[in-house]
Design an enzyme around this catalytic site. Structure first.
Site, mmCIF file in Angstrom:
data_model
loop_
_atom_site.group_PDB
_atom_site.id
_atom_site.type_symbol
_atom_site.label_atom_id
_atom_site.label_comp_id
_atom_site.label_asym_id
_atom_site.label_seq_id
_atom_site.Cartn_x
_atom_site.Cartn_y
_atom_site.Cartn_z
ATOM 1 N N ALA A 95 0.816 -1.217 0.000
ATOM 2 C CA ALA A 95 0.000 0.000 0.000
ATOM 3 C C ALA A 95 0.849 1.265 0.000
ATOM 4 O O ALA A 95 0.371 2.322 -0.388
ATOM 5 C CB ALA A 95 -0.910 -0.001 1.227
ATOM 6 N N LYS A 96 2.094 1.158 0.449
ATOM 7 C CA LYS A 96 3.018 2.296 0.501
ATOM 8 C C LYS A 96 2.376 3.512 1.153
ATOM 9 O O LYS A 96 2.453 4.622 0.659
ATOM 10 C CB LYS A 96 3.565 2.620 -0.897
ATOM 11 C CG LYS A 96 4.277 1.402 -1.521
ATOM 12 C CD LYS A 96 4.947 1.701 -2.822
ATOM 13 C CE LYS A 96 5.722 0.522 -3.375
ATOM 14 N NZ LYS A 96 4.880 -0.600 -3.875
ATOM 15 N N ARG A 97 1.734 3.293 2.304
ATOM 16 C CA ARG A 97 1.053 4.353 3.004
ATOM 17 C C ARG A 97 2.008 5.110 3.920
ATOM 18 O O ARG A 97 3.170 4.729 4.080
ATOM 19 C CB ARG A 97 -0.114 3.762 3.828
ATOM 20 C CG ARG A 97 -1.191 3.072 2.987
ATOM 21 C CD ARG A 97 -1.902 4.053 2.074
ATOM 22 N NE ARG A 97 -3.131 3.471 1.522
ATOM 23 C CZ ARG A 97 -3.256 2.934 0.310
ATOM 24 N NH1 ARG A 97 -2.226 2.880 -0.512
ATOM 25 N NH2 ARG A 97 -4.418 2.448 -0.099
ATOM 26 N N ASP B 99 3.983 5.075 -6.255
ATOM 27 C CA ASP B 99 4.432 3.706 -6.521
ATOM 28 C C ASP B 99 5.135 3.713 -7.869
ATOM 29 O O ASP B 99 5.213 4.753 -8.517
ATOM 30 C CB ASP B 99 3.213 2.756 -6.523
ATOM 31 C CG ASP B 99 3.593 1.341 -6.121
ATOM 32 O OD1 ASP B 99 4.591 0.826 -6.661
ATOM 33 O OD2 ASP B 99 2.901 0.756 -5.271
#
Lengths: 273, 273
Positions: A95-97, B99
């Site tokens: 998710a790369k949150r 991303d």
């Protein structure tokens, strides 16, 4: 799932393969589009065909968000299916949150509690109080972006900061975060030559390595420099496995590709013994 | 919405206020919980009471993801309501995404096309090919994190990189990205003293400034150092407005707080003329 349980699974399956479920309706076999939920149908069939060859699955959340409510429904069904049918699989929400404290806690609850993922990928830019809310879930893992596999990694990550590349500062600084033993790090396979130095900084943490296969990274290079005594590697392949065929034989084709990687991994694991 | 249209709205409304819709079921008035969709009901009533006092709304996506499918449904209804009833409002998906290329495109489609937001916040750590897929939507705005309002900003953002703070390198490098004129930047109000230097690097771009109010930043300080001839500021307040009261009068209380900020902004705008 604890790190120890993950290591046991790796030795049991002779594999440290993670399969990326980046499910794209424009790339899955067209005959699945007539299904009520083509995304889940595809994921389920890939999982059923490959679960014995890998130790982890990693849905990239962007692919699900792109389909709105239907995407979220398919994601919920996929993680519920994994947790029910294959509870020994390590699950990663890619998710790369990352946000200010109370907001990161919201993301952590969404992925750790509601969806019951074992781990989530997190971006480091906002620092300690954006990462620690994830680490506060002590039975989960937080996978911090360190050195990514894309070209843009050279924009900031490899630039020198106080005489040291930013990604090294991220690795070193994050070691001081509360509960940092539950950190893993994203290190792109296209940057395998950097792995020896990364291992010097974080000798014990697991590294999640994307970019083997479609993005051009080499498995043996990654193992040579990145493996530690507890393996310490999860190597991800997405497109190379799940889109190995767009025909009726897509399940067999995916299993074949996964088996090829698993066989290579078995050979690499023998070197550890 | 173009930048020019946003500037016109600011002068028309004498306001550069953005209201953060960080809707939390534990903080909204308890009497709303009996509604079928309390999140949307709350958002709608706040929007109806404050739309003439602000030029932008910014739902933080974490708050919606935390409620799973119901959260996404409430988000969809909120943005659809804004676009239908108040098309002159600038909308910001505070998602802090980022991303590798094709995956960023997925996020961009989700927020720009499916949800029809005017803009999205993006994290810079993965560099050019993680940001440009958002900028490729030339009728939209991409709001890059530069210097955030939280304590963790000092972990990496203010550290020196080639003799220059990382956030400055982010500002400078991003100016070279394709379609960078559509970039805006997040700069926390708690770092108002940094604004003069930031304005030197990006004299023309809009800055989205969170942290006025609840997080302690000062509006007049921010305007003093951050305003440019086209205003160039969107100042966000979330909790200070939307949770001004938890009782039946929450709508009036929110409008009152928004009006206070809008009045201060009117005074600041007069200094421009």
């Amino acid at each position: 799932m604890t790190t120890q349980q993950l290591i046991e699974q790796i030795h049991l399956k002779n594999s440290f393969l993670c399969i990326g479920l980046d499910t794209d309706l424009e790339k899955i076999p067209p005959h699945l589009l007539k299904e009520e939920d083509p995304i889940f149908t595809f994921n389920k069939s890939i999982i059923d065909a490959t679960h014995h060859l890998c130790v982890a699955y990693k849905p990239n959340i962007a692919f699900y968000e792109a389909y709105g409510l239907k995407g979220w429904q398919a994601l919920e069904k996929t993680i519920a299916y994994l947790n029910k049918e294959y509870p020994d699989i390590f699950t990663i929400a890619d998710a790369k949150r990352g946000d200010i404290g109370n907001t990161s806690t919201r993301y952590a609850k969404a992925f750790f509690e509601d969806l019951s993922f074992d781990s989530i990928t997190v971006a480091p830019y906002m620092g300690k109080d954006s990462v620690e809310p994830f680490l506060a879930f002590t039975d989960k893992h937080t996978i911090l972006l360190a050195l990514t596999s894309n070209e843009g990694a050279y924009d900031f990550q490899t630039k020198l900061m106080d005489g040291k590349a930013l990604y090294k500062t991220v690795l070193e600084t994050s070691k001081g975060y509360t509960n940092s033993k539950n950190l893993m790090y994203v290190v792109g396979a296209t940057k395998a030559s950097y792995l020896a130095e990364i291992r010097n900084i974080v000798p014990d943490n697991f590294l999640l390595v994307p970019g083997v296969g479609a993005q051009g990274g080499s498995l043996s290079e990654v193992c040579k420099y990145g493996m530690n005594k507890n393996v310490g590697l999860l190597i991800n392949s997405s497109r190379g496995i799940i889109y190995a065929s767009r025909k009726e034989d897509y399940v067999q084709a995916a299993a074949k590709k996964a088996k090829e990687l698993q066989s290579q991994m078995t050979r690499e694991l023998k070197k550890l013994k």
